[in-house]
Design a protein around this motif. Structure first.
Motif, PDB file in Angstrom:
ATOM      1  N   LEU A  65       0.823  -1.203   0.000  1.00 20.73           N
ATOM      2  CA  LEU A  65       0.000   0.000   0.000  1.00 20.73           C
ATOM      3  C   LEU A  65       0.862   1.261   0.000  1.00 20.73           C
ATOM      4  O   LEU A  65       0.546   2.233  -0.694  1.00 20.73           O
ATOM      5  N   SER A  66       1.940   1.267   0.767  1.00 21.47           N
ATOM      6  CA  SER A  66       2.795   2.458   0.823  1.00 21.47           C
ATOM      7  C   SER A  66       3.379   2.777  -0.549  1.00 21.47           C
ATOM      8  O   SER A  66       3.483   3.951  -0.935  1.00 21.47           O
ATOM      9  N   GLU A  67       3.766   1.743  -1.304  1.00 21.90           N
ATOM     10  CA  GLU A  67       4.333   1.959  -2.637  1.00 21.90           C
ATOM     11  C   GLU A  67       3.262   2.420  -3.621  1.00 21.90           C
ATOM     12  O   GLU A  67       3.517   3.257  -4.489  1.00 21.90           O
ATOM     13  N   ILE A  68       2.067   1.857  -3.485  1.00 18.21           N
ATOM     14  CA  ILE A  68       0.963   2.261  -4.361  1.00 18.21           C
ATOM     15  C   ILE A  68       0.618   3.728  -4.130  1.00 18.21           C
ATOM     16  O   ILE A  68       0.399   4.495  -5.077  1.00 18.21           O
ATOM     17  N   LYS A  69       0.597   4.142  -2.862  1.00 20.65           N
ATOM     18  CA  LYS A  69       0.312   5.549  -2.553  1.00 20.65           C
ATOM     19  C   LYS A  69       1.377   6.461  -3.139  1.00 20.65           C
ATOM     20  O   LYS A  69       1.073   7.532  -3.674  1.00 20.65           O
ATOM     21  N   LYS A  70       2.626   6.049  -3.026  1.00 22.30           N
ATOM     22  CA  LYS A  70       3.720   6.864  -3.552  1.00 22.30           C
ATOM     23  C   LYS A  70       3.587   7.026  -5.065  1.00 22.30           C
ATOM     24  O   LYS A  70       3.778   8.111  -5.608  1.00 22.30           O
ATOM     25  N   GLU A  71       3.232   5.927  -5.737  1.00 22.41           N
ATOM     26  CA  GLU A  71       3.084   5.975  -7.186  1.00 22.41           C
ATOM     27  C   GLU A  71       1.908   6.868  -7.591  1.00 22.41           C
ATOM     28  O   GLU A  71       2.009   7.666  -8.521  1.00 22.41           O
ATOM     29  N   PHE A  72       0.772   6.728  -6.877  1.00 23.11           N
ATOM     30  CA  PHE A  72      -0.398   7.530  -7.218  1.00 23.11           C
ATOM     31  C   PHE A  72      -0.177   9.008  -6.928  1.00 23.11           C
ATOM     32  O   PHE A  72      -0.757   9.872  -7.580  1.00 23.11           O
ATOM     33  N   GLY A  73       0.639   9.317  -5.938  1.00 22.17           N
ATOM     34  CA  GLY A  73       0.881  10.717  -5.578  1.00 22.17           C
ATOM     35  C   GLY A  73       2.062  11.337  -6.275  1.00 22.17           C
ATOM     36  O   GLY A  73       2.378  12.509  -6.033  1.00 22.17           O
ATOM     37  N   HIS A  74       2.708  10.574  -7.170  1.00 18.36           N
ATOM     38  CA  HIS A  74       3.944  11.051  -7.804  1.00 18.36           C
ATOM     39  C   HIS A  74       3.748  12.387  -8.523  1.00 18.36           C
ATOM     40  O   HIS A  74       2.856  12.546  -9.355  1.00 18.36           O
ATOM     41  N   ASN A  75       4.594  13.332  -8.162  1.00 17.22           N
ATOM     42  CA  ASN A  75       4.654  14.636  -8.828  1.00 17.22           C
ATOM     43  C   ASN A  75       3.343  15.412  -8.746  1.00 17.22           C
ATOM     44  O   ASN A  75       3.056  16.238  -9.616  1.00 17.22           O
ATOM     45  N   GLN A  76       2.566  15.154  -7.700  1.00 14.16           N
ATOM     46  CA  GLN A  76       1.337  15.914  -7.498  1.00 14.16           C
ATOM     47  C   GLN A  76       1.460  16.779  -6.243  1.00 14.16           C
ATOM     48  O   GLN A  76       2.117  16.395  -5.272  1.00 14.16           O
ATOM     49  N   ILE A  77       0.824  17.927  -6.295  1.00 11.25           N
ATOM     50  CA  ILE A  77       0.915  18.927  -5.227  1.00 11.25           C
ATOM     51  C   ILE A  77      -0.489  19.327  -4.792  1.00 11.25           C
ATOM     52  O   ILE A  77      -1.408  19.434  -5.611  1.00 11.25           O
ATOM     53  N   VAL A  78      -0.639  19.553  -3.486  1.00 11.72           N
ATOM     54  CA  VAL A  78      -1.867  20.157  -2.962  1.00 11.72           C
ATOM     55  C   VAL A  78      -1.585  21.634  -2.719  1.00 11.72           C
ATOM     56  O   VAL A  78      -0.619  21.984  -2.033  1.00 11.72           O
ATOM     57  N   LEU A  79      -2.414  22.487  -3.284  1.00 15.56           N
ATOM     58  CA  LEU A  79      -2.232  23.936  -3.140  1.00 15.56           C
ATOM     59  C   LEU A  79      -3.517  24.560  -2.623  1.00 15.56           C
ATOM     60  O   LEU A  79      -4.603  24.265  -3.119  1.00 15.56           O
ATOM     61  N   ASN A  80      -3.377  25.412  -1.625  1.00 12.33           N
ATOM     62  CA  ASN A  80      -4.508  26.184  -1.125  1.00 12.33           C
ATOM     63  C   ASN A  80      -4.047  27.621  -0.935  1.00 12.33           C
ATOM     64  O   ASN A  80      -2.876  27.872  -0.655  1.00 12.33           O
ATOM     65  N   PHE A  98       1.249  24.331   0.440  1.00  7.66           N
ATOM     66  CA  PHE A  98       1.895  23.815  -0.767  1.00  7.66           C
ATOM     67  C   PHE A  98       2.668  22.586  -0.318  1.00  7.66           C
ATOM     68  O   PHE A  98       3.694  22.700   0.345  1.00  7.66           O
ATOM     69  N   GLU A  99       2.126  21.401  -0.620  1.00  3.06           N
ATOM     70  CA  GLU A  99       2.759  20.181  -0.133  1.00  3.06           C
ATOM     71  C   GLU A  99       2.488  19.016  -1.065  1.00  3.06           C
ATOM     72  O   GLU A  99       1.569  19.066  -1.897  1.00  3.06           O
ATOM     73  N   ALA A 100       3.313  17.982  -0.922  1.00  3.13           N
ATOM     74  CA  ALA A 100       3.136  16.790  -1.746  1.00  3.13           C
ATOM     75  C   ALA A 100       1.785  16.154  -1.452  1.00  3.13           C
ATOM     76  O   ALA A 100       1.356  16.067  -0.299  1.00  3.13           O
ATOM     77  N   TYR A 101       1.122  15.738  -2.502  1.00  5.62           N
ATOM     78  CA  TYR A 101      -0.184  15.094  -2.374  1.00  5.62           C
ATOM     79  C   TYR A 101      -0.003  13.659  -1.901  1.00  5.62           C
ATOM     80  O   TYR A 101       0.774  12.889  -2.472  1.00  5.62           O
ATOM     81  N   LYS A 102      -0.702  13.300  -0.821  1.00 14.50           N
ATOM     82  CA  LYS A 102      -0.674  11.944  -0.289  1.00 14.50           C
ATOM     83  C   LYS A 102      -2.068  11.348  -0.455  1.00 14.50           C
ATOM     84  O   LYS A 102      -2.970  11.647   0.340  1.00 14.50           O
TER      85      LYS A 102
END
Length: 304
Positions: free
Chosen positions: A213-228, A285-289
């Motif tokens: 699961l940890s690897e799947i999350k990392k792959e799905f969140g790759h190069n994505q950012i949460v911005l508010n 501004f942070e990495a999307y998890k």
């Protein structure tokens, strides 16, 4: 121990329900077996329990053919499966004895689990007189009364209030710590995230995603950012990003606490500098998890 299902096919009449389902789970770990209603989870579990026979494929335990009748297994079905007009202790002892345990040991184990699940006061009560949540705990106690090495839990938190849910959480963690093989099936993704190192998502009888699961999350969140931003609503921020930063990001999702965007034309550092030089007052501004719920919807929610 390592339990593996490889290339499991199952047909009922003209309809094939499972199309080569494969996954594995080891002692001391929990596997989250996930899927929408009708995806094939219950059929998969019943094949593992030898209720049905697979048409093709293999099930092995430590590399040898797996025979459910020779293993200590505990299965908690989603539906209630106990006898409402029988007393709690009588049916727990009965079910333990069906699994080959002596009467004395069955009684001892039953009382131990009733105490562990805070059910001692219901020992001689008929099951139908208990609340839905306490009936669920009795069903769990009956699942574990024979001290199984392989535990299959199908929607175990159904009907439990937060206090009883915490008791069950503790029990599941104890089973994992004791080196049991745990297969955990639930639509409550937060529980799956809490217990399971590995997942297998079934859709239309096929495993569409499996692994750590940890690897799947990392792959799905790759190069994505949460911005508010303090000075823009998420929707307005999304429109601004698309209009002024379209060469650098693609907005994937707008949610109440910000935008999830994919970096496409610059590094995170370069993007942050451009955003800081604009009139956007950055709050976050942070990495999307991604959550498991996000991943599940992304893999099997397209039809909905």
């Amino acid at each position: 121990m390592k339990l593996e299902m490889q290339g499991i096919h199952k047909r009922f009449g003209e309809k094939e329900i499972l199309h080569g389902v494969s996954f594995s789970v080891e002692s001391g770990k929990a596997l989250g077996l996930l899927g929408r209603n009708g995806a094939g989870k219950t059929t998969t579990i019943r094949i593992l329990m030898d209720v049905f026979r697979a048409d093709n494929g293999t099930i092995t335990l430590d590399g040898s053919p797996f025979k459910a009748s020779e293993q200590k297994m505990g299965y908690l079905p989603e539906e209630r499966g106990l006898y409402p007009k029988k007393t709690v202790i009588d049916q727990m002892v009965y079910l333990a004895r069906l699994r080959g345990i002596s009467k004395a040991e069955a009684k001892k184990n039953s009382l131990r689990w009733l105490k562990r699940l805070e059910l001692e006061q219901y020992e001689t009560k008929k099951l139908e007189t208990l609340s839905k949540g306490n009936q669920q705990k009795v069903q769990l106690a009956s699942t574990l009364v024979s001290d199984p090495d392989i535990v299959i839990l199908d929607e175990p938190f159904s009907g439990l209030d937060p206090v009883n849910a915490q008791i069950l959480k503790d029990v599941v963690n104890e089973l994992i710590a004791e080196g049991k093989i745990v297969i955990f099936s639930s639509h409550q993704m937060s529980y799956v995230e809490e217990f399971c190192e590995d997942i297998a998502i079934i859709n239309h009888g096929e495993v569409v995603l499996s692994g750590r699961l940890s690897e799947i999350k990392k792959e799905f969140g790759h190069n994505q950012i949460v911005l508010n931003a303090d000075n823009y609503t998420p929707q307005k921020l999304s429109e601004l990003l698309s209009a002024s930063f379209g060469d650098a990001v693609t907005v994937n999702k707008v949610q109440k606490d910000g935008c999830i965007m994919q970096c496409i034309g610059s590094s995170r550092r370069e993007l942050l500098k451009r955003l800081a030089d604009s009139d956007i007052e950055i709050e976050r501004f942070e990495a999307y998890k991604p959550s498991l719920n996000d991943i599940f919807i992304a893999k099997v929610g397209e039809e909905a």
